[in-house]
Design a protein around this motif. Structure first.
Motif, PDB file in Angstrom:
ATOM      1  N   GLY A 177       0.806  -1.216   0.000  1.00  0.00           N
ATOM      2  CA  GLY A 177       0.000   0.000   0.000  1.00  0.00           C
ATOM      3  C   GLY A 177       0.839   1.265   0.000  1.00  0.00           C
ATOM      4  O   GLY A 177       2.066   1.234  -0.093  1.00  0.00           O
ATOM      5  N   GLN A 178       0.154   2.392   0.120  1.00  0.00           N
ATOM      6  CA  GLN A 178       0.827   3.689   0.067  1.00  0.00           C
ATOM      7  C   GLN A 178       1.632   3.946   1.336  1.00  0.00           C
ATOM      8  O   GLN A 178       1.131   3.815   2.450  1.00  0.00           O
ATOM      9  CB  GLN A 178      -0.217   4.802  -0.122  1.00  0.00           C
ATOM     10  CG  GLN A 178       0.372   6.185  -0.384  1.00  0.00           C
ATOM     11  CD  GLN A 178       0.745   6.928   0.883  1.00  0.00           C
ATOM     12  OE1 GLN A 178       0.078   6.805   1.906  1.00  0.00           O
ATOM     13  NE2 GLN A 178       1.827   7.693   0.832  1.00  0.00           N
ATOM     14  N   HIS A 179       2.889   4.296   1.161  1.00  0.00           N
ATOM     15  CA  HIS A 179       3.756   4.651   2.292  1.00  0.00           C
ATOM     16  C   HIS A 179       5.019   5.302   1.747  1.00  0.00           C
ATOM     17  O   HIS A 179       5.427   5.044   0.612  1.00  0.00           O
ATOM     18  CB  HIS A 179       4.124   3.410   3.109  1.00  0.00           C
ATOM     19  CG  HIS A 179       4.761   3.728   4.428  1.00  0.00           C
ATOM     20  ND1 HIS A 179       6.112   3.945   4.559  1.00  0.00           N
ATOM     21  CD2 HIS A 179       4.234   3.891   5.663  1.00  0.00           C
ATOM     22  CE1 HIS A 179       6.388   4.220   5.826  1.00  0.00           C
ATOM     23  NE2 HIS A 179       5.264   4.198   6.513  1.00  0.00           N
ATOM     24  N   ASP A 180       5.648   6.110   2.585  1.00  0.00           N
ATOM     25  CA  ASP A 180       6.888   6.773   2.172  1.00  0.00           C
ATOM     26  C   ASP A 180       7.938   5.791   1.659  1.00  0.00           C
ATOM     27  O   ASP A 180       8.685   6.102   0.723  1.00  0.00           O
ATOM     28  CB  ASP A 180       7.484   7.565   3.343  1.00  0.00           C
ATOM     29  CG  ASP A 180       6.803   8.909   3.561  1.00  0.00           C
ATOM     30  OD1 ASP A 180       5.995   9.324   2.705  1.00  0.00           O
ATOM     31  OD2 ASP A 180       7.083   9.546   4.598  1.00  0.00           O
ATOM     32  N   ILE A 181       8.038   4.607   2.272  1.00  0.00           N
ATOM     33  CA  ILE A 181       9.109   3.682   1.870  1.00  0.00           C
ATOM     34  C   ILE A 181       8.897   3.120   0.466  1.00  0.00           C
ATOM     35  O   ILE A 181       9.835   2.590  -0.134  1.00  0.00           O
ATOM     36  CB  ILE A 181       9.314   2.531   2.886  1.00  0.00           C
ATOM     37  CG1 ILE A 181       8.144   1.549   2.897  1.00  0.00           C
ATOM     38  CG2 ILE A 181       9.597   3.080   4.273  1.00  0.00           C
ATOM     39  CD1 ILE A 181       8.407   0.298   3.734  1.00  0.00           C
ATOM     40  N   PHE A 182       7.681   3.258  -0.056  1.00  0.00           N
ATOM     41  CA  PHE A 182       7.388   2.774  -1.409  1.00  0.00           C
ATOM     42  C   PHE A 182       7.336   3.918  -2.428  1.00  0.00           C
ATOM     43  O   PHE A 182       6.810   3.746  -3.535  1.00  0.00           O
ATOM     44  CB  PHE A 182       6.074   1.993  -1.424  1.00  0.00           C
ATOM     45  CG  PHE A 182       6.061   0.799  -0.512  1.00  0.00           C
ATOM     46  CD1 PHE A 182       7.101  -0.113  -0.512  1.00  0.00           C
ATOM     47  CD2 PHE A 182       5.005   0.590   0.365  1.00  0.00           C
ATOM     48  CE1 PHE A 182       7.092  -1.215   0.338  1.00  0.00           C
ATOM     49  CE2 PHE A 182       4.981  -0.506   1.217  1.00  0.00           C
ATOM     50  CZ  PHE A 182       6.025  -1.412   1.206  1.00  0.00           C
ATOM     51  N   THR A 183       7.878   5.060  -2.072  1.00  0.00           N
ATOM     52  CA  THR A 183       7.960   6.175  -3.017  1.00  0.00           C
ATOM     53  C   THR A 183       8.627   5.713  -4.314  1.00  0.00           C
ATOM     54  O   THR A 183       9.692   5.086  -4.293  1.00  0.00           O
ATOM     55  CB  THR A 183       8.775   7.332  -2.407  1.00  0.00           C
ATOM     56  OG1 THR A 183       8.103   7.818  -1.238  1.00  0.00           O
ATOM     57  CG2 THR A 183       8.946   8.473  -3.403  1.00  0.00           C
ATOM     58  N   GLY A 184       7.990   6.001  -5.438  1.00  0.00           N
ATOM     59  CA  GLY A 184       8.571   5.670  -6.736  1.00  0.00           C
ATOM     60  C   GLY A 184       8.547   4.197  -7.087  1.00  0.00           C
ATOM     61  O   GLY A 184       9.265   3.764  -7.994  1.00  0.00           O
TER      62      GLY A 184
END
Length: 276
Positions: A177-184
Motif C-alpha cells: 500500500g501507500q507509504h513513504d518507503i514505497f515512493t517511486g
C-alpha cells in the motif's frame, strides 16, 4: 515549522507517491527511472551514520555484493560501517554514533548480550532495519521481535514473485500500500525464500503495521512508527534478506531498501503514517 522544513530538505517532492504523474522514463520493471523519484534527496543524509550487521554470509553474499547497497546509501549521503560479527557490532553500537542499524539475521546468536543491547538501542531512539529470511536464518530478528512485541518468525515460502501497488492494499495478497518507503515503486520483488511472523497474543498482532503482503497471504514488510510521546526509534521488518545480494536488481529492491533507510531516520514522526 522546523520539522516541515527539515522534511522538505531531505525528501524529494514526490515523497509518499508510488504512482507519479509525468514520469519520462521507466526501468525494465515498470518503476520510474532516476534518483529524483526516490524518497530521499541525493546527498541530504550526510549527518547520519548507518551500522550494517551482516550475521549471515555465503559465497554469494560477499563484501563485493554488499558494496552495492552501501554505494546506494552513500549516494544519499549516509556514512556506512559494515561489520560481520556480533562483537564488532556491539563495539560500534556502544559509540552512540549510529542513528540506524541494519540487522541481517543468521541461524543463531553468539553473544548473550546482543539482544539486550539491540533492545536498549531501539528504546533510546535508534532505528532498526530488521532482516530475516527462510528458517533457520531468522534468529536475530525473531529474538528481537519476540522480546519487544511477542512476535516470532517461521516459514520457508518459495516466493520469487512481484508485489504490485494498490493504495490501500496493505493486507491484500500480492500487494503493498501507500507509504513513504514505497515512493517511486509500483512493482516490488517479494523475496526469494521468505519467512512470516507468528503472533503470540492479540496485542502482538497490532504491534507492527503491515505494509506489504506476500503472494502466500502472509505479511511481507511491516513497520513500527512510535507515537510522538515515545523515546523509541522506528523499525522496519523485511522477510527476505537475499534481495540484498541475489535480487538487488529485481523490481524495486534498491529503491525500497534506500527509501526505508531514509524513512528510518525519523524526520516527520507519526505524520508519515497519518493516512493509516
Amino acid at each position: 515549522s522546523q520539522e516541515k522544513s527539515t522534511t522538505t530538505d531531505i525528501y524529494n517532492p514526490v515523497a509518499g507517491q508510488s504512482e507519479i504523474i509525468g514520469v519520462h522514463s521507466y526501468d525494465k520493471h515498470g518503476n520510474p527511472a532516476g534518483t529524483h523519484y526516490d524518497l530521499g534527496r541525493d546527498g541530504a543524509f550526510n549527518r547520519y551514520f548507518v551500522l550494517i550487521g551482516q550475521f549471515y554470509s555465503d559465497t554469494a553474499f560477499s563484501d563485493v555484493a554488499m558494496q552495492k547497497p552501501i554505494d546506494s546509501l552513500s549516494i544519499k549521503g549516509f556514512q556506512v560501517k559494515h561489520v560481520k560479527s556480533e562483537t564488532e557490532f556491539l563495539s560500534e553500537l556502544s559509540t552512540n554514533l549510529y542513528r540506524i542499524v541494519w540487522v541481517i539475521s543468521s541461524s543463531s546468536t553468539q553473544d548473550p548480550a546482543f539482544d539486550a543491547a539491540l533492545i536498549k538501542f531501539h528504546a533510546s531512539g535508534g532505528a532498526i532495519f530488521l532482516f530475516a529470511d527462510n528458517v533457520p536464518y531468522i534468529t536475530h530478528a525473531s529474538n528481537f521481535l519476540n522480546k519487544k512485541f511477542g512476535i516470532t518468525l517461521t516459514g520457508s515460502y518459495g516466493a520469487q514473485l512481484t508485489l504490485t501497488y494498490k493504495e490501500k492494499g496493505y493486507l491484500e495478497t500480492g500487494h503493498f500500500g501507500q507509504h513513504d518507503i514505497f515512493t517511486g515503486i509500483t512493482n516490488l520483488y517479494e523475496g526469494h525464500t521468505i519467512c512470516r511472523p507468528v503472533y503470540s497474543t492479540p496485542a502482538s498482532r497490532s504491534a507492527l503495521t503491515i505494509l506489504a503482503t506476500s503472494t502466500d497471504g502472509n505479511p511481507n514488510i511491516a513497520v513500527f512508527d512510535p507515537p510522538a510521546t515515545s523515546t523509541e526509534g522506528r523499525l522496519c521488518f523485511d522477510s527476505g534478506f537475499t534481495k540484498l545480494y541475489i535480487n538487488w536488481d529485481d523490481a524495486g529492491t534498491a529503491r525500497y531498501i534506500v527509501n526505508t533507510t531514509c524513512w528510518l531516520v525519523g524526520i516527520g514522526g507519526q505524520a508519515a503514517m497519518s493516512h493509516l
